[in-house]
Design an enzyme around this catalytic site. Structure first.
Site, short mmCIF file in Angstrom:
data_model
loop_
_atom_site.label_atom_id
_atom_site.label_comp_id
_atom_site.label_asym_id
_atom_site.label_seq_id
_atom_site.Cartn_x
_atom_site.Cartn_y
_atom_site.Cartn_z
N ASP A 12 0.84 -1.20 0.00
CA ASP A 12 0.00 0.00 0.00
C ASP A 12 0.88 1.25 0.00
O ASP A 12 2.05 1.21 0.39
CB ASP A 12 -0.88 -0.06 1.26
CG ASP A 12 -1.67 1.21 1.49
OD1 ASP A 12 -2.32 1.69 0.54
OD2 ASP A 12 -1.63 1.73 2.63
N ASP A 14 -0.31 4.95 1.12
CA ASP A 14 -0.49 5.92 2.21
C ASP A 14 -0.36 5.31 3.59
O ASP A 14 -1.06 4.35 3.93
CB ASP A 14 -1.84 6.63 2.06
CG ASP A 14 -1.90 7.39 0.75
OD1 ASP A 14 -0.97 8.16 0.49
OD2 ASP A 14 -2.84 7.15 -0.01
MG MG Z 1 -2.84 3.15 3.61
#
Ligand code: MG
Length: 158
Positions: A12, A14
């Site tokens: 991922d 963020d």
């Molecule tokens: Mg995230």
């Protein structure tokens, strides 16, 4: 191109690779109060995030061990975020074909539809908790609080 013999790993963006919360904390109180509850709609907010501690080094190492992709979601109502995320990946990892992130950015609201072995993600949202492989819950207070704990777990499982 022949399929890779390596296991597939998704990471991922963020608050996993990129420090979104840290960036928001640096913004002026006026901007934060105006976008309270939807910081992901701040124009350009995604373009100049700092990497999370150890994230870039970890990504480089894991790219050698796994068939590695970045799996992120961009806000539907913030179109520039989609561009900002690509530019961030190019800024941090380089634009050239030799970059370990070259053409390896996947933006989706349905992470569970991506076939693979591991997903490192700080949130269960957008299908992460329904991922068919193993979800490594990243972040402070979780099973994998930092990148060294992720590396320790994944290295012997490549
Ligand atoms: Mg995230």
């Amino acid at each position: 191109m022949a399929p890779s013999a390596k296991k597939i790993l998704y990471i991922d963006l963020d608050n996993t690779l990129a420090d979104f919360d840290g960036r928001v904390a640096e913004l002026s109180p006026e901007i934060r109060s105006r976008y309270e509850g939807h910081f992901d709609h701040i124009p350009g907010v995604y373009s100049l995030l700092k990497p999370m501690p150890g994230a870039v080094e970890a990504y480089h190492e894991l790219s050698e061990l796994f068939d590695t992709y970045i799996l992120s979601t961009a806000p539907w109502l913030n179109p520039t975020a989609w561009t900002d995320k690509l530019q961030w990946v190019e800024l941090i990892f380089g634009v050239e074909e030799a970059s370990p992130a070259y053409k390896r950015l996947i933006i989706t609201h349905h992470k569970d539809l991506n076939r693979g072995d591991f997903l490192v993600d700080d949130q269960p949202a957008h299908g992460a908790d329904a991922f068919a492989g193993e979800w490594l819950h990243f972040g402070a207070g979780n099973r994998f609080p930092d990148w060294s704990s992720v590396l320790e777990y994944l290295r012997p499982r490549a």
